[in-house]
Design a protein around this motif. Sequence first.
Motif, PDB file in Angstrom:
ATOM      1  N   VAL A   1       0.885  -1.219   0.075  1.00  0.00           N
ATOM      2  CA  VAL A   1      -0.028  -0.015  -0.059  1.00  0.00           C
ATOM      3  C   VAL A   1       0.852   1.358  -0.036  1.00  0.00           C
ATOM      4  O   VAL A   1       0.479   2.149  -0.918  1.00  0.00           O
ATOM      5  N   PRO A   2       1.825   1.403   0.961  1.00  0.00           N
ATOM      6  CA  PRO A   2       2.596   2.750   0.716  1.00  0.00           C
ATOM      7  C   PRO A   2       3.139   3.176  -0.464  1.00  0.00           C
ATOM      8  O   PRO A   2       3.309   4.225  -0.960  1.00  0.00           O
ATOM      9  N   ALA A   3       3.931   2.056  -0.876  1.00  0.00           N
ATOM     10  CA  ALA A   3       4.580   2.397  -2.201  1.00  0.00           C
ATOM     11  C   ALA A   3       3.437   2.649  -3.544  1.00  0.00           C
ATOM     12  O   ALA A   3       3.929   3.510  -4.364  1.00  0.00           O
ATOM     13  N   LEU A   4       2.655   1.994  -3.391  1.00  0.00           N
ATOM     14  CA  LEU A   4       1.577   2.229  -4.272  1.00  0.00           C
ATOM     15  C   LEU A   4       0.777   3.560  -4.406  1.00  0.00           C
ATOM     16  O   LEU A   4       0.813   4.480  -5.283  1.00  0.00           O
TER      17      LEU A   4
ATOM     18  N   LEU B   1       1.243   6.512  -7.159  1.00  0.00           N
ATOM     19  CA  LEU B   1       0.321   7.386  -7.684  1.00  0.00           C
ATOM     20  C   LEU B   1       0.097   8.807  -7.569  1.00  0.00           C
ATOM     21  O   LEU B   1      -0.159   9.509  -8.522  1.00  0.00           O
ATOM     22  N   VAL B   2       0.368   9.106  -6.282  1.00  0.00           N
ATOM     23  CA  VAL B   2       0.305  10.560  -6.014  1.00  0.00           C
ATOM     24  C   VAL B   2       1.636  11.446  -6.516  1.00  0.00           C
ATOM     25  O   VAL B   2       1.141  12.632  -7.022  1.00  0.00           O
ATOM     26  N   PHE B   3       2.807  10.881  -6.217  1.00  0.00           N
ATOM     27  CA  PHE B   3       3.814  11.704  -6.511  1.00  0.00           C
ATOM     28  C   PHE B   3       4.660  11.388  -7.822  1.00  0.00           C
ATOM     29  O   PHE B   3       5.732  11.949  -8.022  1.00  0.00           O
ATOM     30  N   LYS B   4       4.346  10.569  -8.593  1.00  0.00           N
ATOM     31  CA  LYS B   4       5.170  10.150  -9.682  1.00  0.00           C
ATOM     32  C   LYS B   4       5.486  11.030 -10.854  1.00  0.00           C
ATOM     33  O   LYS B   4       6.600  11.311 -11.204  1.00  0.00           O
TER      34      LYS B   4
ATOM     35  N   GLN C   1      11.177   7.503 -10.163  1.00  0.00           N
ATOM     36  CA  GLN C   1      12.234   6.288 -10.370  1.00  0.00           C
ATOM     37  C   GLN C   1      12.112   5.536  -9.198  1.00  0.00           C
ATOM     38  O   GLN C   1      11.920   4.292  -9.235  1.00  0.00           O
ATOM     39  N   GLU C   2      12.184   6.051  -7.822  1.00  0.00           N
ATOM     40  CA  GLU C   2      12.411   5.121  -6.814  1.00  0.00           C
ATOM     41  C   GLU C   2      11.140   4.627  -6.156  1.00  0.00           C
ATOM     42  O   GLU C   2      11.006   3.386  -5.723  1.00  0.00           O
ATOM     43  N   SER C   3      10.027   5.288  -6.338  1.00  0.00           N
ATOM     44  CA  SER C   3       8.633   4.788  -6.122  1.00  0.00           C
ATOM     45  C   SER C   3       8.184   3.642  -7.042  1.00  0.00           C
ATOM     46  O   SER C   3       7.748   2.758  -6.604  1.00  0.00           O
TER      47      SER C   3
END
Length: 139
Positions: A43-46, A50-53, A61-63
């Motif tokens: 959940v946190p990585a997703l 989605l919010v900050f890409k 890149q990192e997310s």
Amino acid sequence: MSDPNEPPPYQPGPAPAAGAPLSAADDKLWASLAHFGNIILLVPALIIYLVFKDRGPLVNQESKEALNWTINVTGVIVIVNILSAILGVIPILGFVLGLLLTLVWVAVLIVNLVFAIIGGVRVNGGGTYRYPFNYRWIK
């Protein structure tokens, strides 16, 4: 009539736009949080992806890297749980295989914990991190 020596009432300034680019410090912060968030799986990585890409190159890149890793780890955990449930109905062999699958489950979680911490620390220190053995679902 108001007093001429009284300061004018507070007027808030414009709020930053929701899609405004991140500062370099915020970009690094959210990128490292994407890795640290892998400790509790998907959940946190997703959410960070989605919010900050689109708001910072490093967080994009990192997310994405963190999300790809946690998709793989979550998939392995789900498969191990399904196999444990299926093999659990076999009397003796099911117990032995269930015990082995439990060890695999624990090993995967420990490896995920170690790699998530390494990734978060490296990104927070100003670098980048690529997980080993990571199939990249999101290109």
